[in-house]
Write a protein that holds these residues in place. Structure first.
Motif, PDB file in Angstrom:
ATOM      1  N   PRO A   1      11.938  95.992  51.445  1.00 34.37           N
ATOM      2  CA  PRO A   1      11.875  96.616  52.770  1.00 34.37           C
ATOM      3  C   PRO A   1      10.872  97.761  52.872  1.00 34.37           C
ATOM      4  N   MET A   2      10.620  98.473  51.788  1.00 33.39           N
ATOM      5  CA  MET A   2       9.702  99.606  51.832  1.00 33.39           C
ATOM      6  C   MET A   2       8.303  99.260  51.341  1.00 33.39           C
ATOM      7  N   GLY A   3       8.143  98.135  50.676  1.00 34.04           N
ATOM      8  CA  GLY A   3       6.840  97.763  50.140  1.00 34.04           C
ATOM      9  C   GLY A   3       6.084  96.861  51.096  1.00 34.04           C
ATOM     10  N   PRO A   4       4.818  96.611  50.806  1.00 34.43           N
ATOM     11  CA  PRO A   4       4.034  95.712  51.654  1.00 34.43           C
ATOM     12  C   PRO A   4       4.480  94.263  51.484  1.00 34.43           C
ATOM     13  N   GLY A   5       4.444  93.501  52.546  1.00 32.30           N
ATOM     14  CA  GLY A   5       4.735  92.079  52.450  1.00 32.30           C
ATOM     15  C   GLY A   5       3.496  91.325  51.998  1.00 32.30           C
ATOM     16  N   ARG A   6       3.610  90.004  51.960  1.00 35.93           N
ATOM     17  CA  ARG A   6       2.452  89.190  51.606  1.00 35.93           C
ATOM     18  C   ARG A   6       2.229  88.149  52.697  1.00 35.93           C
ATOM     19  N   ALA A   7       0.998  88.021  53.110  1.00 38.55           N
ATOM     20  CA  ALA A   7       0.653  87.067  54.157  1.00 38.55           C
ATOM     21  C   ALA A   7       0.615  85.661  53.577  1.00 38.55           C
ATOM     22  N   ILE A   8       1.117  84.702  54.328  1.00 36.50           N
ATOM     23  CA  ILE A   8       1.064  83.297  53.922  1.00 36.50           C
ATOM     24  C   ILE A   8       0.473  82.467  55.058  1.00 36.50           C
ATOM     25  N   GLU A   9      -0.176  81.377  54.700  1.00 41.76           N
ATOM     26  CA  GLU A   9      -0.790  80.497  55.707  1.00 41.76           C
ATOM     27  C   GLU A   9       0.236  79.489  56.215  1.00 41.76           C
ATOM     28  N   TRP A  10       1.295  80.019  56.820  1.00 39.13           N
ATOM     29  CA  TRP A  10       2.366  79.165  57.324  1.00 39.13           C
ATOM     30  C   TRP A  10       1.862  78.193  58.387  1.00 39.13           C
ATOM     31  N   GLY A  11       0.911  78.632  59.181  1.00 36.74           N
ATOM     32  CA  GLY A  11       0.401  77.770  60.240  1.00 36.74           C
ATOM     33  C   GLY A  11      -0.289  76.521  59.728  1.00 36.74           C
ATOM     34  N   HIS A  12      -0.591  76.480  58.423  1.00 34.06           N
ATOM     35  CA  HIS A  12      -1.289  75.324  57.877  1.00 34.06           C
ATOM     36  C   HIS A  12      -0.406  74.487  56.960  1.00 34.06           C
ATOM     37  N   LEU A  13       0.916  74.643  57.126  1.00 31.75           N
ATOM     38  CA  LEU A  13       1.830  73.663  56.555  1.00 31.75           C
ATOM     39  C   LEU A  13       1.715  72.369  57.360  1.00 31.75           C
ATOM     40  N   THR A  14       1.788  71.248  56.681  1.00 34.09           N
ATOM     41  CA  THR A  14       1.692  69.958  57.374  1.00 34.09           C
ATOM     42  C   THR A  14       3.032  69.603  58.001  1.00 34.09           C
ATOM     43  N   VAL A  15       3.049  69.421  59.317  1.00 29.26           N
ATOM     44  CA  VAL A  15       4.272  69.024  60.000  1.00 29.26           C
ATOM     45  C   VAL A  15       4.201  67.584  60.503  1.00 29.26           C
ATOM     46  N   ARG A  16       3.012  66.985  60.405  1.00 26.94           N
ATOM     47  CA  ARG A  16       2.871  65.589  60.821  1.00 26.94           C
ATOM     48  C   ARG A  16       1.729  64.958  60.034  1.00 26.94           C
ATOM     49  N   VAL A  17       2.052  63.959  59.232  1.00 22.64           N
ATOM     50  CA  VAL A  17       1.038  63.288  58.430  1.00 22.64           C
ATOM     51  C   VAL A  17       0.065  62.550  59.354  1.00 22.64           C
TER      52      VAL A  17
ATOM     53  N   VAL B   1       6.858  86.171  61.718  1.00 21.16           N
ATOM     54  CA  VAL B   1       5.841  85.197  62.103  1.00 21.16           C
ATOM     55  C   VAL B   1       5.041  85.725  63.283  1.00 21.16           C
ATOM     56  N   LEU B   2       3.753  85.445  63.254  1.00 19.91           N
ATOM     57  CA  LEU B   2       2.820  85.919  64.274  1.00 19.91           C
ATOM     58  C   LEU B   2       2.284  84.732  65.054  1.00 19.91           C
ATOM     59  N   PHE B   3       2.560  84.721  66.362  1.00 21.76           N
ATOM     60  CA  PHE B   3       2.029  83.691  67.248  1.00 21.76           C
ATOM     61  C   PHE B   3       0.999  84.320  68.177  1.00 21.76           C
ATOM     62  N   GLY B   4      -0.219  83.844  68.073  1.00 18.99           N
ATOM     63  CA  GLY B   4      -1.272  84.223  68.992  1.00 18.99           C
ATOM     64  C   GLY B   4      -2.050  82.959  69.296  1.00 18.99           C
ATOM     65  N   SER B   5      -3.366  83.038  69.205  1.00 22.32           N
ATOM     66  CA  SER B   5      -4.161  81.819  69.321  1.00 22.32           C
ATOM     67  C   SER B   5      -3.793  80.843  68.215  1.00 22.32           C
ATOM     68  N   GLY B   6      -3.515  81.390  67.031  1.00 26.61           N
ATOM     69  CA  GLY B   6      -3.056  80.592  65.898  1.00 26.61           C
ATOM     70  C   GLY B   6      -1.673  81.034  65.464  1.00 26.61           C
ATOM     71  N   VAL B   7      -1.307  80.673  64.237  1.00 27.20           N
ATOM     72  CA  VAL B   7       0.033  80.949  63.724  1.00 27.20           C
ATOM     73  C   VAL B   7      -0.087  81.471  62.291  1.00 27.20           C
ATOM     74  N   GLY B   8       0.619  82.551  61.996  1.00 28.14           N
ATOM     75  CA  GLY B   8       0.645  83.090  60.640  1.00 28.14           C
ATOM     76  C   GLY B   8       2.013  83.672  60.345  1.00 28.14           C
ATOM     77  N   ALA B   9       2.206  84.172  59.124  1.00 30.38           N
ATOM     78  CA  ALA B   9       3.502  84.741  58.761  1.00 30.38           C
ATOM     79  C   ALA B   9       3.335  85.736  57.623  1.00 30.38           C
ATOM     80  N   CYS B  10       4.306  86.626  57.521  1.00 32.57           N
ATOM     81  CA  CYS B  10       4.365  87.613  56.453  1.00 32.57           C
ATOM     82  C   CYS B  10       5.745  87.538  55.811  1.00 32.57           C
ATOM     83  N   VAL B  11       5.786  87.407  54.488  1.00 34.33           N
ATOM     84  CA  VAL B  11       7.040  87.351  53.744  1.00 34.33           C
ATOM     85  C   VAL B  11       7.287  88.721  53.129  1.00 34.33           C
ATOM     86  N   VAL B  12       8.465  89.294  53.395  1.00 36.03           N
ATOM     87  CA  VAL B  12       8.808  90.623  52.903  1.00 36.03           C
ATOM     88  C   VAL B  12      10.062  90.513  52.044  1.00 36.03           C
ATOM     89  N   ASP B  13       9.965  90.932  50.777  1.00 39.13           N
ATOM     90  CA  ASP B  13      11.147  90.941  49.913  1.00 39.13           C
ATOM     91  C   ASP B  13      11.466  92.340  49.393  1.00 39.13           C
TER      92      ASP B  13
END
Length: 258
Positions: free
Chosen positions: A44-60, A30-42
């Motif tokens: 170890p030697m290949g590229p991961g995939r970026a996901i918009e984790w920071g835009h999951l809803t945590v409060r309706v 997970v990347l924390f800077g001004s915003g929030v993002g994440a990379c999922v790796v399944d």
């Protein structure tokens, strides 16, 4: 050629190859800077995939996020939102300071250093005990502590979502803001993650800090040509020999042009 990619993805690449992800079969970085993002790796030697984790809803119907939606994790946990919430609660970030300087000031206000110790000497997620003998101005800022405590719970819930969805072997925290915050309350965030996640996958997921520092995103970007090279089997793409056009095609083109 140019390689351009998502910052969370390059962070994940760097940590998996050279940092805290080495040896793991799967991870979420997970990347924390001004915003929030994440990379999922399944792989170890290949590229991961970026996901918009920071835009999951945590409060309706929660805070408005800069993406336009309401209640996103980034609206509570990104450095920009964190400092804004501190200001709204009565905190006083340094005037004219950039986000990194302002976040450092917020942490210093919440966890003032003991006399004779470096900043960061208190345990993560704990509030220093008040000492009547201390000089004025050395008490923890209750407003900053409250905002950080709320943020830790939101992050824990966000980590629980990652655990339930991807069941990674490790969750690693990086980015300049993540490294600052993680040294303070990663233990508290991990506790909330285990509380909100399913118990079995949570028991199999380790949570820790990245080890490559705030420049890890750049390190990962420098690896992009190597990743592409290995994806080609360690060979440069072969250029196909050019063949001259048949005579009839050239004659037809000349006739059309005249």
């Amino acid at each position: 050629p140019y390689w351009i990619d998502n910052g969370a993805k390059t962070l994940g690449q760097a940590e998996m190859w050279f940092g805290a992800g080495r040896g793991a079969r799967s991870a979420v970085v997970v990347l924390f800077g001004s915003g929030v993002g994440a990379c999922v790796v399944d792989d170890p030697m290949g590229p991961g995939r970026a996901i918009e984790w920071g835009h999951l809803t945590v409060r309706v119907r929660g805070r408005r996020c800069r993406c336009g939606a309401q209640g996103c994790l980034e609206a509570y946990a990104g450095a920009e939102a964190l400092l804004e919430r501190w200001r709204e609660a009565g905190g006083m970030p340094p005037a004219g300071a950039d986000e990194e300087t302002a976040l450092t000031a917020m942490l210093a206000a919440a966890y003032p250093a003991e006399p004779g110790t470096e900043p960061g000497g208190t345990n993560p997620g704990t509030e220093p005990a008040a000492d009547p003998g201390k000089a004025p101005g050395t008490e923890p800022d209750a407003t900053a502590l409250a905002v950080l405590a709320e943020t830790a719970e939101y992050l824990g819930a966000g980590f629980a979502d990652l655990i339930n969805l991807f069941q990674p072997e490790r969750i690693l925290v990086g980015g300049w803001a993540g490294l600052q915050l993680g040294t303070r309350f990663l233990e508290t965030v991990s506790g909330y993650a285990k509380q909100y996640a399913l118990s079995y996958p949570a028991s199999r997921t380790g949570i820790g800090l990245g080890t490559l520092g705030p420049e890890a995103v750049t390190v990962g970007a420098a690896l992009l040509p190597l990743v592409d090279f290995f994806a080609q089997g360690g060979r440069r793409p072969e250029s196909k020999p050019s063949t001259p056009a048949p005579a009839w095609q050239s004659a037809l083109q000349d006739r059309v042009s005249t």
